[in-house]
Design a protein around this motif. Sequence first.
Motif, PDB file in Angstrom:
ATOM      1  N   LEU A  34      36.886  33.357 -10.976  1.00 24.62           N
ATOM      2  CA  LEU A  34      35.572  32.531 -10.089  1.00 24.62           C
ATOM      3  C   LEU A  34      36.461  31.336 -10.141  1.00 24.62           C
ATOM      4  O   LEU A  34      37.143  30.910 -10.687  1.00 24.62           O
ATOM      5  CB  LEU A  34      33.933  32.372 -10.232  1.00 24.62           C
ATOM      6  CG  LEU A  34      33.629  33.705 -11.410  1.00 24.62           C
ATOM      7  CD1 LEU A  34      31.971  32.954 -10.613  1.00 24.62           C
ATOM      8  CD2 LEU A  34      33.288  34.352  -9.346  1.00 24.62           C
ATOM      9  N   TYR A  41      26.053  29.002  -8.580  1.00 19.04           N
ATOM     10  CA  TYR A  41      25.858  28.972  -7.486  1.00 19.04           C
ATOM     11  C   TYR A  41      24.639  28.128  -6.396  1.00 19.04           C
ATOM     12  O   TYR A  41      23.526  28.472  -6.884  1.00 19.04           O
ATOM     13  CB  TYR A  41      26.511  30.196  -6.468  1.00 19.04           C
ATOM     14  CG  TYR A  41      27.512  30.415  -7.189  1.00 19.04           C
ATOM     15  CD1 TYR A  41      29.114  30.281  -6.043  1.00 19.04           C
ATOM     16  CD2 TYR A  41      28.524  30.477  -8.251  1.00 19.04           C
ATOM     17  CE1 TYR A  41      30.167  30.203  -6.250  1.00 19.04           C
ATOM     18  CE2 TYR A  41      29.734  30.596  -8.327  1.00 19.04           C
ATOM     19  CZ  TYR A  41      30.317  30.445  -7.391  1.00 19.04           C
ATOM     20  OH  TYR A  41      31.632  30.577  -7.847  1.00 19.04           O
ATOM     21  N   LEU A  47      30.233  33.240  -2.601  1.00 21.07           N
ATOM     22  CA  LEU A  47      31.171  33.655  -3.977  1.00 21.07           C
ATOM     23  C   LEU A  47      32.699  33.757  -3.919  1.00 21.07           C
ATOM     24  O   LEU A  47      32.599  34.839  -3.551  1.00 21.07           O
ATOM     25  CB  LEU A  47      30.428  35.013  -4.659  1.00 21.07           C
ATOM     26  CG  LEU A  47      30.110  34.692  -6.363  1.00 21.07           C
ATOM     27  CD1 LEU A  47      30.079  33.898  -7.191  1.00 21.07           C
ATOM     28  CD2 LEU A  47      30.009  36.166  -6.931  1.00 21.07           C
TER      29      LEU A  47
END
Length: 340
Positions: A34, A41, A47
Amino acid sequence: MLLPGLPTWFRIDIRCFVCLWPRKMSSFLFEIKLKRENKVYYENDMLLGCVQFQCSQETKHEGIMLYLEGIVNLQLSSKTVGLFDAFYNSVKPINLLQNSLELAAPGKLSPGRSEFHFELPLVCKKEPRMLYETYHGVFININYQLNCTVKRNFLGKSMTKLQQFCVQYKPTALGEGALKSVPFSLSPDSLQKNATAKERLSMPRFLITGRLDRSESCVTTPITGSITVQHTEAAIKSIEMQLVRVETCGCDEGYSKDATEIQTIQIADGNVLPKLELPIYMVLPRLFTCPTLITKNFKIEFELNVVVVFKEDYTVSENFKIVLKRSSGPVPSKTTTAGR
């Protein structure tokens, strides 16, 4: 082939071993990365990340898929199972996020390093129309994860890799009401309603006072306050504070409510000097707490227990219901601002 010293009927064909032994061991590794290192988040965020592959040689596959999942898993305690049939409909998993993305069509991965980038929106498109915070409890779990699956042919088993991430609420300011302190007092008189006649006679005389600085707390700031032993006839062995989660699963037809301990801290060890103010300072664990959450299918609430253990193994306690939020900091009162 005949080996010397063995009977003629004992034959070993070396060619069988040569055919079964692989000529070269191949390595195939992959992981989900990520963009945010802390993996935290908020709702409506994008994302971003990539799936990295490391192959020692050319590798065939039948497609590479990436799945995004956000699920609330509810579980009934053993004391409740079988009491209400309506429970089984209310404890079904709740899907908050469900999305999929094809990273690659069936083909081959080249030797060396390969990367497939992805972008997925964190939006709940159906009821409850919002994303709850990540939470790991005993009977309630709220998890968010990415699942990458590399499909193989019918002779090979598909390979999967999981990557979990956290969802949090955006911080909001606490109201002025949250700044009010919560005073408490422990004495035989305050415990009379829960004590039997025999316990009232054997109960030592004592008075313990204290306060919690706020009725509402932020999950990222410690719970603070103080406690003072005014006087006591019996020596004190320990003063402790327990953080308790209260998880409720169910619906209007019936519900299961269970309280379990998260953590316990010791405020004092041994007898305490009278009139000495002892500070209360409890840091909340990250994944085992979350903002107080009340929905139509489940509830996540929190309580504090102040426990005083006497050396005669007599225990008294006081229970407080607290409200946890995710805030950017308390709002200063008007009097405090004017005093500055």
